[in-house]
Write an enzyme that holds these catalytic residues in place. Structure first.
Site, PDB file in Angstrom:
ATOM      1  N   GLY A 323       0.745  -1.296   0.117  1.00 38.43           N
ATOM      2  CA  GLY A 323       0.154   0.107   0.058  1.00 38.43           C
ATOM      3  C   GLY A 323       0.826   1.202  -0.049  1.00 38.43           C
ATOM      4  N   TRP A 326       2.226   1.703  -3.217  1.00 42.12           N
ATOM      5  CA  TRP A 326       1.230   2.194  -4.252  1.00 42.12           C
ATOM      6  C   TRP A 326       1.252   3.802  -4.429  1.00 42.12           C
ATOM      7  CZ3 TRP A 326      -2.859   5.540  -3.844  1.00 42.12           C
ATOM      8  CH2 TRP A 326      -3.708   5.372  -4.857  1.00 42.12           C
ATOM      9  N   HIS A 327       1.608   4.381  -3.295  1.00 40.38           N
ATOM     10  CA  HIS A 327       1.807   5.914  -3.233  1.00 40.38           C
ATOM     11  C   HIS A 327       2.688   6.504  -3.925  1.00 40.38           C
ATOM     12  CE1 HIS A 327      -1.225   5.351   0.004  1.00 40.38           C
ATOM     13  NE2 HIS A 327      -1.611   6.693  -0.359  1.00 40.38           N
ATOM     14  N   GLY A 328       3.851   5.597  -3.899  1.00 43.73           N
ATOM     15  CA  GLY A 328       4.892   6.178  -4.726  1.00 43.73           C
ATOM     16  C   GLY A 328       6.232   5.387  -4.658  1.00 43.73           C
ATOM     17  N   PHE A 468       0.380  10.180  -7.579  1.00 49.07           N
ATOM     18  CA  PHE A 468       0.129   8.645  -7.414  1.00 49.07           C
ATOM     19  C   PHE A 468      -0.433   7.942  -8.380  1.00 49.07           C
ATOM     20  CE2 PHE A 468       0.193  10.579  -2.683  1.00 49.07           C
ATOM     21  CZ  PHE A 468       1.587  10.430  -2.819  1.00 49.07           C
TER      22      PHE A 468
END
Lengths: 468, 371
Positions: A323, A326-328, A468
């Site tokens: 997770g 996923w953001h960066g 993102f």
């Protein structure tokens, strides 16, 4: 085209009018929305519209094949193809350079002087969001939770629906596609619905322009740009400021997306529920970016085994680590995810000893503690890299006083906190009273708000989650 | 939803239009040209404001705000190219009142055969100046290239070099007004950074997006107040001076490629570091309408740093250097805001430049005579 741009101020009413003019002509209306969605996306980078179209086409075809296939091996193969294509494109654009550079660093540590090639492709806006959206569709069809969509136009609109295309909420096919199957007229609304959508859009714009952008430009960005030049007090204020900046930025976007969808006659799910009032981190993740956390739970955590078989901790760490990623594509994002994974594990253990009838001070203590744990996580999230993190922590632990932040900027931070922590009932009551005002009075208020928001919008900044 | 459900939208649009018309009427009654009520049209007889006064550009064939001359340069004439921004374009005044035109008059009166091409435009920077010189220079064959820039480059470079904007990059193409005191002030607006547009294109864009009185009023009311609440930087970062140096060198390179002499011009401001006391509030507000990151102190010391940089570059590259700072800076009668000139300021600037350019022109004439 940003939601907080002059172009969107023209684009949205135009689409609304066309949508209304095509009332009763469902296919034409869907086609118009599809064209508008692609036009909206192409204002960012027209070349990348092909990526969405390609992803749409592949998952549409795989969905149809999955619907007709009975052979489990064929079904699994189709699912793997979809996963590989979608995640492959995401990995290429978003993670390739990160992994190559990480490998380079490891090889350098091992004494091997090798420079692996990287690419300079721009990250397509919203790719993380629409990839998860199409993946959820294919997985749901694979699990036979939903029937495949046979109409390519409807499916393409589900993937590209412009209010939530760029930064969510991540909409599930099971929520959205049925709305496209309603007979003409079934989505008929009323003035009340228009008013509800409009107030939601304006709330989002207010959050973005007045709270998020102003907090960023008044002091948050400046303090984070050079932590060692600021006192501990200013660093703390900047961290609080960032917590409310990112909340208002992202939830503001979600409000505009939800409001625009309401105005167009659709429902998309809520994404935030006053997250800083959470009593523990588990609750935080049911209130923050709800569409992503529920996606991760349903499509990653539970398939990994969830909390069965004594592997809860492992599964939580994997889910939250991914997770974070996923953001960066950065170590700080992975650490942010792992930090939240560790907090979730600790939170589960603490829950066993929690009393449902805890007194008020315990509730306050838990909320205070949870907010500050989340705050520390935001530091990991906000820094450029780990050197920047070390610089911030080093400067903060000097425990120096004094402040160069203008009192009015601190006041704005206080106002953002006040609005966030205001009981829902009080906020709802205010909006109810607003909704009961004559339409002309509301319109005058909105017109004034447009002018004020234009004036306050000093540096029209893009939404944080667009990256993102 | 049906169209009949969208009356709220129509009411909002109505309020915005009524508000706009009312504000424009107020502006018109105060003597300003406005979006809806003035004669500043884009075509036909009303086009005079865009094409400026008779005998002066810009016109379709002549892209400069100075006295119209044919493309072909007469023998013996020295062409002076002025690369600047709103300080030299200055639509507040008639073309015959701005310093590039007055400079031409002054030099001619002193017996020099010169033509001044005023390639200045609102929001242009050194970066834009290099591009314009590259594109238009070969056609117009300037002999001297004067570059009078500073604030626009500062505003373009500061956000990036101060590494701010973690929550989203600040808008690099912020609107730029001409002055503090009226809707017309915001009418002459920006070109995209480093991207020169034609006069007509710029005017159309400004007309549609920026010249709206309600929008301009809202910006005027809020921006300076908001910027004043920010943490502002008190000194130009060294990287910014490096970037400015690169930009000056870029213009120098373009001039050299044309065979022209490059003459940087030191920048003049209303409130230099030598002046005591804070900047007048109206000037400071206007400064903050343009610049969102540097404090008043940084602005003052920044001008000194930039002028010192020009001195250093001129010495290093063997350039002639002129300046408006000594003649103008700190004289309240010459400035109508923190860097734009009054009529008297334009006249004084033209005279100061003529005084400093005269020896250069004489030297050029001698060199040509010797050849």
């Amino acid at each position: 085209m940003n939601f907080n741009s002059a172009e969107f101020l023209v684009f949205l009413p135009l689409v609304l009018l066309l949508n209304a003019a095509l009332f009763g002509r469902t296919r034409a209306r869907h086609l118009m929305l599809l064209v508008a969605s692609y036009a909206f996306y192409m204002t960012w980078n027209w070349k990348y519209a092909g990526l969405i179209a390609g992803s749409t086409l592949i998952d549409y075809v795989i969905g149809l094949k999955l619907g007709g296939a009975q052979d489990p091996r064929l079904r699994r193969t189709l699912l793997i193809v979809s996963l590989c294509v979608n995640l492959g494109v995401l990995a290429l654009f978003k993670y390739f350079n990160f992994f190559v550079e990480s490998t380079d660093s490891v090889l350098t540590l091992l004494g091997l002087d090798v420079t692996l090639p990287t690419h300079s492709l721009l990250l397509p806006v919203g790719i993380s969001f629409y990839t998860f959206q199409t993946l959820s569709y294919t997985i749901d069809v694979y699990w036979r939770r939903i029937a495949p969509e046979r109409d390519l136009g409807r499916f393409a609109l589900f993937v590209s629906f412009f209010p939530q295309l760029v930064a969510g909420p991540i909409v599930r096919a099971s929520d959205f596609l049925p709305q496209l199957h309603h007979a003409p007229g079934a989505l008929d609304g009323s003035r009340a619905r228009v008013h509800a959508g409009m107030s939601r859009v304006f709330r989002g714009l207010f959050k973005k322009i007045v709270f998020a952008d102003l907090l960023a430009s008044l002091f948050v960005d400046r303090v984070f740009a050079d932590p060692s030049a600021h006192s501990s007090l200013d660093l703390l204020l900047a961290l609080y400021g960032y917590a409310f900046q990112i909340y208002n930025d992202f939830s503001g976007y979600s409000d505009i997306a939800i409001g625009a969808a309401i105005l167009l006659g659709f429902h998309i799910p809520e994404n935030f529920d006053r997250p800083y009032l959470s009593r523990n981190v588990r609750e935080f993740w049911t209130r923050w970016h709800i569409s992503l956390s529920s996606w991760l739970k349903d499509y990653l955590y539970i398939p990994l085994g969830g909390n069965r078989g004594g592997r809860t901790a492992r599964n939580l760490m994997i889910t939250m680590g991914l997770g974070g990623l996923w953001h960066g594509a950065g170590l700080n994002f992975v650490l942010w995810g792992v930090f939240h994974g560790a907090l979730l594990i600790a939170s589960r253990a603490a829950d066993r000893h929690a009393s449902p009838d805890a007194p008020g001070w315990v509730l306050f203590r838990d909320r205070f503690l949870t907010f500050h744990l989340v705050l520390f996580g935001w530091l990991l999230f906000r820094v450029r890299d780990m050197d920047h993190f070390a610089e911030f922590v080093g400067a903060f632990t000097s425990f120096s006083g004094g402040s160069v932040i203008h009192p009015a900027a601190v006041g704005l931070l206080g106002l953002a906190a006040f609005v966030h922590f205001t009981p829902r009932a009080a906020a709802d009551e205010l909006w109810k009273r607003w909704a009961h005002l004559p339409e002309v009075a509301q319109a005058a208020g909105y017109a004034l708000a447009i002018v004020v928001l234009c004036g306050v919008s000093v540096d029209a900044a893009v939404f944080i989650y667009f990256q993102f | 939803m049906r169209l009949k459900h969208f009356t709220l939208l129509l009411w909002i649009a109505l309020f915005l239009v009524v508000g706009e018309v009312a504000l424009e009427y107020r502006a018109k009654s105060r003597g300003f040209g406005t979006l809806l009520l003035s004669g500043r049209g884009l075509s036909g007889a009303n086009n005079t404001a865009v094409t400026a006064e008779h005998g002066f550009g810009p016109t379709e064939d002549y892209p400069f705000r100075s006295r119209v001359v044919p493309v072909a340069k007469p023998a013996g004439t020295t062409r002076i190219w002025i690369a600047s921004a709103s300080y030299a374009e200055d639509r507040r005044w008639a073309a015959s009142e701005i310093f590039p035109v007055l400079l031409e008059d002054e030099l001619r009166a002193r017996g020099h055969d010169v033509q001044v091409l005023n390639a200045s435009s609102n929001a242009y920077s050194l970066a834009t100046a290099a591009k314009v010189l590259h594109e238009e220079g070969p056609r117009w064959q300037p002999d001297l290239v004067l570059a009078y820039h500073f604030s626009n480059d500062l505003d373009e470079l500061a956000p990036r070099l101060l590494a701010v904007g973690g929550g989203g990059a600040p808008n690099a193409t912020e609107s730029r007004g001409e002055g503090p005191d009226g809707p017309d002030a915001a009418a002459n607006t920006d070109a995209d950074e480093g991207t020169p547009r034609t006069e007509q294109e710029r005017w159309i864009t400004s007309r549609v997006v920026e010249a709206t009185t309600a929008y301009a009023q809202a910006k005027n009311q809020f921006k300076a107040r908001i910027v004043a609440l920010r943490i502002l930087t008190d000194r130009l970062p060294p990287a910014l001076l490096d970037a400015l140096e690169e930009r000056v060198e870029a213009v120098h390179g373009e001039a050299r490629a044309l065979g022209a002499d490059f003459v940087p011009v030191r920048f003049a401001v209303s409130d230099p570091t030598s002046s005591s006391g804070p900047m007048p509030i109206a000037y400071r507000n206007n400064l903050f309408r343009y610049n969102s990151y540097l404090s008043e102190q940084a602005w003052r010391t920044g001008v000194d740093d930039y002028n010192a940089l020009l001195v250093e570059l001129a010495a290093r590259d063997g350039l002639d250097l002129v300046g408006l700072d000594a003649a103008l800076s700190g004289n309240g009668a010459y400035f109508r805001d923190f860097c734009h000139l009054t009529r008297e300021g334009h006249a004084a600037a033209a005279k100061a430049l003529a005084d400093q350019l005269e020896p250069l022109l004489a030297a050029r004439a001698n060199e040509e005579g010797g050849e």
